[in-house]
Each structure stands twice: as C-alpha cells, then as structure tokens.
Enzyme design. Structure first.
Site, PDB file in Angstrom:
ATOM      1  N   CYS A 113       0.817  -1.226   0.000  1.00 59.83           N
ATOM      2  CA  CYS A 113       0.000   0.000   0.000  1.00 59.83           C
ATOM      3  C   CYS A 113       0.846   1.270   0.000  1.00 59.83           C
ATOM      4  CB  CYS A 113      -0.923   0.005   1.215  1.00 59.83           C
ATOM      5  SG  CYS A 113      -1.984  -1.431   1.293  1.00 59.83           S
ATOM      6  N   HIS A 252      -2.982   7.079   3.431  1.00 62.31           N
ATOM      7  CA  HIS A 252      -3.469   5.837   2.811  1.00 62.31           C
ATOM      8  C   HIS A 252      -4.802   5.485   3.466  1.00 62.31           C
ATOM      9  CE1 HIS A 252      -3.989   1.801   1.606  1.00 62.31           C
ATOM     10  NE2 HIS A 252      -3.534   1.259   2.727  1.00 62.31           N
ATOM     11  N   ASN A 282     -10.076   0.030   1.047  1.00 60.65           N
ATOM     12  CA  ASN A 282      -8.624   0.085   0.900  1.00 60.65           C
ATOM     13  C   ASN A 282      -8.253  -0.341  -0.525  1.00 60.65           C
ATOM     14  OD1 ASN A 282      -5.874  -0.408   0.957  1.00 60.65           O
ATOM     15  ND2 ASN A 282      -5.883  -1.404   2.960  1.00 60.65           N
TER      16      ASN A 282
HETATM   17  O1  UT7 Z   1      -3.420  -1.383   3.841  1.00 64.99           O
HETATM   18  C1  UT7 Z   1      -2.331  -1.888   4.534  1.00 64.99           C
HETATM   19  C2  UT7 Z   1      -2.527  -2.074   5.875  1.00 64.99           C
HETATM   20  N1  UT7 Z   1      -3.774  -2.659   6.285  1.00 64.99           N
HETATM   21  C3  UT7 Z   1      -4.363  -2.123   7.313  1.00 64.99           C
HETATM   22  O2  UT7 Z   1      -3.925  -1.085   7.724  1.00 64.99           O
HETATM   23  C4  UT7 Z   1      -5.472  -2.848   8.000  1.00 64.99           C
HETATM   24  C5  UT7 Z   1      -5.208  -2.800   9.463  1.00 64.99           C
HETATM   25  N2  UT7 Z   1      -6.173  -3.477  10.303  1.00 64.99           N
HETATM   26  C6  UT7 Z   1      -7.439  -3.071  10.473  1.00 64.99           C
HETATM   27  O3  UT7 Z   1      -7.914  -2.171   9.822  1.00 64.99           O
HETATM   28  C7  UT7 Z   1      -8.250  -3.726  11.569  1.00 64.99           C
HETATM   29  O4  UT7 Z   1      -7.383  -4.509  12.349  1.00 64.99           O
HETATM   30  C8  UT7 Z   1      -9.425  -4.607  11.053  1.00 64.99           C
HETATM   31  C9  UT7 Z   1     -10.512  -3.738  10.514  1.00 64.99           C
HETATM   32  C10 UT7 Z   1      -8.931  -5.583  10.002  1.00 64.99           C
HETATM   33  C11 UT7 Z   1     -10.003  -5.407  12.213  1.00 64.99           C
HETATM   34  O5  UT7 Z   1     -10.407  -4.523  13.271  1.00 64.99           O
HETATM   35  P1  UT7 Z   1      -9.970  -4.802  14.777  1.00 64.99           P
HETATM   36  O6  UT7 Z   1     -10.587  -3.772  15.596  1.00 64.99           O
HETATM   37  O7  UT7 Z   1      -8.467  -4.907  14.808  1.00 64.99           O
HETATM   38  O8  UT7 Z   1     -10.658  -6.176  15.075  1.00 64.99           O
HETATM   39  P2  UT7 Z   1     -10.005  -7.564  15.492  1.00 64.99           P
HETATM   40  O9  UT7 Z   1      -9.244  -8.160  14.356  1.00 64.99           O
HETATM   41  O10 UT7 Z   1      -9.301  -7.409  16.802  1.00 64.99           O
HETATM   42  O11 UT7 Z   1     -11.320  -8.437  15.706  1.00 64.99           O
HETATM   43  C12 UT7 Z   1     -12.289  -8.115  16.712  1.00 64.99           C
HETATM   44  C13 UT7 Z   1     -13.440  -9.110  16.633  1.00 64.99           C
HETATM   45  C14 UT7 Z   1     -12.987 -10.564  16.546  1.00 64.99           C
HETATM   46  O12 UT7 Z   1     -13.909 -11.340  17.305  1.00 64.99           O
HETATM   47  P3  UT7 Z   1     -13.539 -11.840  18.779  1.00 64.99           P
HETATM   48  O13 UT7 Z   1     -12.285 -12.630  18.647  1.00 64.99           O
HETATM   49  O14 UT7 Z   1     -13.343 -10.571  19.585  1.00 64.99           O
HETATM   50  O15 UT7 Z   1     -14.745 -12.623  19.173  1.00 64.99           O
HETATM   51  C15 UT7 Z   1     -13.140 -10.892  15.100  1.00 64.99           C
HETATM   52  O16 UT7 Z   1     -13.386 -12.272  14.863  1.00 64.99           O
HETATM   53  O17 UT7 Z   1     -14.195  -8.867  15.446  1.00 64.99           O
HETATM   54  C16 UT7 Z   1     -14.357 -10.081  14.722  1.00 64.99           C
HETATM   55  N3  UT7 Z   1     -14.416  -9.771  13.297  1.00 64.99           N
HETATM   56  C17 UT7 Z   1     -15.568  -9.473  12.656  1.00 64.99           C
HETATM   57  N4  UT7 Z   1     -16.845  -9.396  13.072  1.00 64.99           N
HETATM   58  C18 UT7 Z   1     -17.777  -9.053  12.168  1.00 64.99           C
HETATM   59  C19 UT7 Z   1     -13.394  -9.688  12.416  1.00 64.99           C
HETATM   60  N5  UT7 Z   1     -13.864  -9.359  11.210  1.00 64.99           N
HETATM   61  C20 UT7 Z   1     -15.201  -9.223  11.323  1.00 64.99           C
HETATM   62  C21 UT7 Z   1     -16.225  -8.875  10.425  1.00 64.99           C
HETATM   63  N6  UT7 Z   1     -17.503  -8.800  10.889  1.00 64.99           N
HETATM   64  N7  UT7 Z   1     -15.980  -8.603   9.124  1.00 64.99           N
END
Ligand code: UT7
Length: 325
Positions: A113, A252, A282
């Site tokens: 990215c 970004h 993204n």
């Molecule tokens: O472009 C290059 C770089 N990329 C990025 O910068 C992306 C960076 N990361 C992010 O934007 C975020 O980490 C995400 C949006 C991908 C995820 O958000 P988060 O606040 O970090 O959530 P998490 O991965 O800690 O997940 C929290 C919960 C989990 O459930 P439990 O374990 O707490 O029960 C996930 O399983 O949310 C759950 N989860 C979802 N729930 C509903 C993960 N994806 C989803 C989803 N819908 N799509």
C-alpha cells in the site's frame, strides 16, 4: 538543482459497487461492524474483463490530459501495484504500450500500500539526477482478485481502482520531502502465499486458498499507526515546515480509525484530513493518488497549499511525503 512538481492527476474507478449489505450475504458480518471498525460503507469492484493495467491506463490518460502532455513527452512510467496483470512483464510496460509512450522506460514498484509514496521518492530522484523531465506515476490495484470472499476479516476491507500523476521538472519546489522505511520482519503479517516462486499455482495451492491475501489485522493496525506517525514527523522535519503549516493530510485509506489515530498523534485538526475510505475501502497503492485527485477536484487543495501524504503496507513498508501544490 531544479525542483520536481506534480502537474496533473487522474483516476479510474470501476462502476460496480460492493456494499456492506452485499457482504452481509456472503460472510458473517454486519454493516454496523464494518462501519464502526473501519469507516467503510462500500467499495468498487472491477468488471471481470478489466485488469490493473486497464484502470492504470485510464487514470494515466486523464492525468496526461490534466497536465497537458502527450505520450511522446513521457520519459518514464512507474507503476506501484501489488496486483499486476502478470508477474512479468511489468504493468508499467503494458501501460507504456497502450499509451504509445515509445521514449519512456518503464517498471513496477512492489511496496504494498506504500507503493505510490515509494514511486514519488524514486520518481523525484530520477528527475533530480537529470535522467528524466516528465514521469508518469501510477498506483493501480485489482484487490478483488486476491481477496478471499470467505474470510470476513479481510474481504470487507479491499476495493479496486487506480490513480495517476504526472511528475515534472520544475522551477518551483513541489516535492519538499519524502521519507521511506521498511521492516521485512513483518512480512508474514500481510502477504499472499501463492503465485510466486515459493508456492506456485497447483491444484493444492488453489485448494488451500494460497492465492488470496492473508492479514493479521490488529498487528498491522498497530504497526501502521506507529510507522505513519514517525515517517510523517521525519518528512515534516526534512521539509523544514511545522505541522501547523499542513493544509491537508492525505493518508493511505486503510481504516478511518488508523487515520484518526495518526491525526491525533500529529495534532492535525480533523477538518484538515481527507477521507474517502467510506466509498472505496482500501485500494492499496491506488488509495493516495485517488484521494489526491478527489481532493484537488473538490477544491480542497489550492495552489501553494502544503499536503502531507502518508502510507503503510505489506513488507512492512511505510512512507510520508510533504508536497507544495
Ligand atoms: O493497507 C495496509 C494495511 N492494512 C491495514 O492497515 C489494516 C489494518 N487493520 C485493520 O484495519 C483492523 O485490524 C481490522 C478492521 C482488520 C479489524 O479490526 P480490529 O478492531 O483490529 O478487530 P479484530 O481483528 O481485533 O477483531 C475483533 C473481533 C474478533 O472477534 P472476537 O475474537 O473478539 O470474538 C473478530 O473475529 O471482530 C471479529 N471480526 C468481525 N466481526 C464481524 C473480524 N472481522 C469481522 C467482520 N464482521 N468482518
């Protein structure tokens, strides 16, 4: 030594919209979760017969028109992409051929990215060294082709599109500074296992879903905030400006929470942050040039304004640039 400026911008955005409601039908997710965790409402998906070079070509033609140049004027074409049409030849060569830019040398940059910010540094260096006067820089991605629509943690994030700029030798300073960094130790936190020389395409690699992007989102999130903050601070220092001189922050567009965290750390007021992640998700290396073009077109950038770019991506790679418009 002469300076380097951006003298034209152009974008290509697919028509097809993939909304959060559409994704609710495919994976176990909700519009509410996606909006609150990422700020994304919808993203664009390229038509089946469209690949990265097609969008890159269209964005290039528009940027050239905006700059008032023709194909013969271009000395070099640099394409930043993680989703090239082919592993080889480069997507830059495909765009060069379609443009008929016969005088141009052409190559791709692979920096996830951050690719467009890397291209800005490389392009400026080529002009500074006297090796070219007019360059086409393109960030183009068909992320939907490497996105696993069975993986709810990633498929909600990515979209397709392209942005291009014309970079030219100039008497007025434009690119005031570019700071880049990389840390290959983070390579496995955001990568695509299959399709390269490590895991070539086989029936098994397809069955194992190796040809899709894998990401450990929350680790990437934390690294992105830290790296974009430090790169921005370095770019601001190198440009010899103070943070309050920044008129617009174009980050970004990965996640509004990442942009918000970086904005707070840099103490930039929210009204100076440009966001379109809600409409495109993204788009990897296309996200900064798409945001730039939309900011210019909507009158958010005026001649003489100071813009801060920052990006973070697979590698890990990161970068920031300070540009006077
Ligand atoms: O472009 C290059 C770089 N990329 C990025 O910068 C992306 C960076 N990361 C992010 O934007 C975020 O980490 C995400 C949006 C991908 C995820 O958000 P988060 O606040 O970090 O959530 P998490 O991965 O800690 O997940 C929290 C919960 C989990 O459930 P439990 O374990 O707490 O029960 C996930 O399983 O949310 C759950 N989860 C979802 N729930 C509903 C993960 N994806 C989803 C989803 N819908 N799509």
């Amino acid at each position: 030594m002469s300076d380097v400026r951006i003298v034209g911008t152009g974008i290509s955005i697919p028509q097809k919209i993939l909304s959060n409601a559409d994704l609710e039908k495919v994976v176990d997710t909700s519009d509410e979760w996606i909006r609150t965790r990422t700020g994304i409402a919808e993203r664009r998906i390229a038509a089946p017969d469209v690949a990265t070079s097609d969008m890159g070509y269209e964005a290039s033609v528009r940027a050239m028109h905006d700059a008032g140049i023709v194909s013969e004027d271009i000395d070099a074409i640099i394409v930043a992409t993680a989703t090239p049409d082919y592993l080889f030849p480069s997507t830059a060569c495909l765009i060069q051929s379609r443009l008929g830019a016969k005088r141009a040398f052409a190559f791709d940059i692979s920096a996830g990215c951050t690719g467009f910010v890397y291209a800005l540094k490389v392009g400026k260096a080529i002009i500074d060294a006297g090796n070219a006067e007019i360059l086409l820089l393109v960030g183009a991605e068909t992320m939907s082709r490497v996105t696993d629509y069975e993986d709810r943690t990633t498929c909600i994030l990515f979209g397709d599109g392209a942005g291009a700029v014309v970079l030219a030798k100039s008497e007025i300073p434009g690119i005031l500074s570019v700071s880049l960094g990389a840390d290959g130790d983070g390579w496995q936190l955001l990568y695509m296992p299959g399709g390269g020389s490590r895991i070539p395409a086989t029936e098994e690699s397809v069955r194992e879903r190796h040809h899709y992007l894998k990401m450990q989102g929350s680790n990437v999130f934390k690294e992105a905030v830290k790296a974009m903050e430090s790169a921005s601070i370095e770019a601001i220092r190198k440009a010899d400006i103070t943070p309050d001189e920044i008129d617009l922050f174009i980050s970004h567009q990965a996640n509004y929470r990442i942009m918000e965290a970086v904005r707070r750390r840099l103490d930039i007021p929210s009204e100076k942050v440009f966001m379109n992640v809600d409409r495109y998700g993204n788009t990897s290396s296309a996200s900064v040039p798409i945001a730039l073009e939309e900011a210019v077109r909507s009158g958010k950038i005026r001649r003489g304004d100071i813009i801060l770019f920052s990006a973070f991506g697979a590698g890990f790679t990161w970068g920031a640039a300070v540009v006077r418009w």
